[in-house]
Structure formats: structure tokens, C-alpha cells
Design a protein around this motif. Sequence first.
Motif, short mmCIF file in Angstrom:
data_model
loop_
_atom_site.label_atom_id
_atom_site.label_comp_id
_atom_site.label_asym_id
_atom_site.label_seq_id
_atom_site.Cartn_x
_atom_site.Cartn_y
_atom_site.Cartn_z
N PHE A 1 0.87 -1.03 0.06
CA PHE A 1 -0.15 -0.02 -0.08
C PHE A 1 0.85 1.60 0.00
O PHE A 1 0.55 2.33 -0.17
N ALA A 2 1.36 1.28 1.04
CA ALA A 2 2.91 2.08 0.59
C ALA A 2 3.59 2.62 -0.45
O ALA A 2 3.44 4.23 -1.09
N VAL A 3 4.12 1.26 -0.96
CA VAL A 3 4.36 1.77 -2.91
C VAL A 3 3.39 2.20 -4.04
O VAL A 3 3.81 2.87 -4.63
N LEU A 4 2.61 1.40 -3.23
CA LEU A 4 0.80 1.95 -4.38
C LEU A 4 1.30 3.57 -4.06
O LEU A 4 1.37 4.37 -4.83
N MET A 5 0.78 4.31 -2.55
CA MET A 5 0.72 5.15 -2.83
C MET A 5 1.97 6.93 -2.78
O MET A 5 1.47 7.40 -3.69
N TRP A 6 3.16 5.58 -2.92
CA TRP A 6 4.08 6.55 -3.38
C TRP A 6 4.34 6.74 -5.53
O TRP A 6 4.82 7.58 -5.49
N LEU A 7 4.02 5.76 -5.99
CA LEU A 7 3.76 5.64 -7.39
C LEU A 7 2.50 6.82 -7.71
O LEU A 7 2.50 7.69 -8.66
N LEU A 8 1.61 7.30 -6.61
CA LEU A 8 0.53 8.09 -6.76
C LEU A 8 0.70 9.28 -6.69
O LEU A 8 0.24 10.14 -7.57
N THR A 9 1.68 9.11 -5.60
CA THR A 9 3.12 10.53 -5.64
C THR A 9 2.97 11.40 -7.39
O THR A 9 2.87 12.30 -7.51
N TYR A 10 3.82 10.41 -7.65
CA TYR A 10 4.45 10.28 -9.59
C TYR A 10 3.12 11.20 -10.07
O TYR A 10 3.22 11.68 -10.98
#
Length: 174
Positions: A131-140
Motif C-alpha cells: 500500500f505504501a508503494v502504491l501511494m508513493w507511485l500515486l504521488t508521481y
Amino acid sequence: MIRLENLLFAFHSPAIDLLYWRDIKQTGIMFGSILLLLFSLTQFSVVSVIAYLALAALSATISFRIYKSVLQAVQKTDEGHPFKNYLEMEMSLSQEQIQKYTDCLQSYVNSTVKELRRLFLVQDLVDSLKFAVLMWLLTYVGALFNGLTLLIMAVVSMFTLPVVYDKYQVCKKV
């Protein structure tokens, strides 16, 4: 081969018919009006768009009412109000319908809150890291596109990808 139509089992047949352009006129009107609304939201605020749409609808109904009144006066007919059928229609939700929709909404909200609690409070480390990786990708993604642009891209994809997939899939069922 699994067809995309089988994957969309959650949608009712009218939604499938719209996405597959089975009635070109109806789909074109729906697709065009949704895109027009989204593109107008890129230029104007939501309040302005709603006000312009309301003014356009009101102008059309007032013009039609005046036209019918003049036509009745010239032809000396007694047809009555042109929107009489719509004015007499019952347009209310029953208590049962409201209860059904709120129960459905409540179950979705509860399951979402439960899942978010599980992810944020790290019940399962691997799921929380995903979930953290997904949220990090969504910041981009958020840095590249705004939400309205993503919504426009989603609508265009919804109306084009099923048709392209259906037309060019390798193994068609006959």
C-alpha cells in the motif's frame, strides 16, 4: 478465451451496451455529454458549470413552453401545459429504497474503513508495504496529472478500450 464482457458481470446490460457502442446514437450522446461536462470543468468551477447547465435547461424549457403557448393560440387548440405529464409524475424515493441504498453505502464505507485501518495500523506488514508503494507511485501520477485529467482519460478509455478489445481480440467466439 475470456471476453471482456464476461469480466464486467457487475454491470447491467445497458451499461455494457453503452460501452460496446451497440446503440451508436445513445452512446455518442452519453460519451459526448460526459466529455463536454469534464472539459467544461477544466475551464470553469463546478458551481459555474452547474449554473450554466441549469440556465441552458431552463432556457430550453421556457422557450418550448412559450412556443407551445403561441402555437395553441394561433391554432386555437386546447392542448394544455406541454410538460403536464412530467409535472404529474411521482418523483420520490420510498423509505425502503432509501434504506436499501443507505445500507449498501454503509457496508461499502465500513469495509473501506476496516481495510484502511488494517493497512495503516500494519496488521500485515507486506500488505502495508504494498500500500505504501502504491501511494508513493500515486504521488508521481499526481505530479504529472491532475484528477480531472485522469478522469477524462478514464472516461475515454471506458468508451474505447472495450470496442478495440472486442474488435481485435485474437480468439473470437463465434
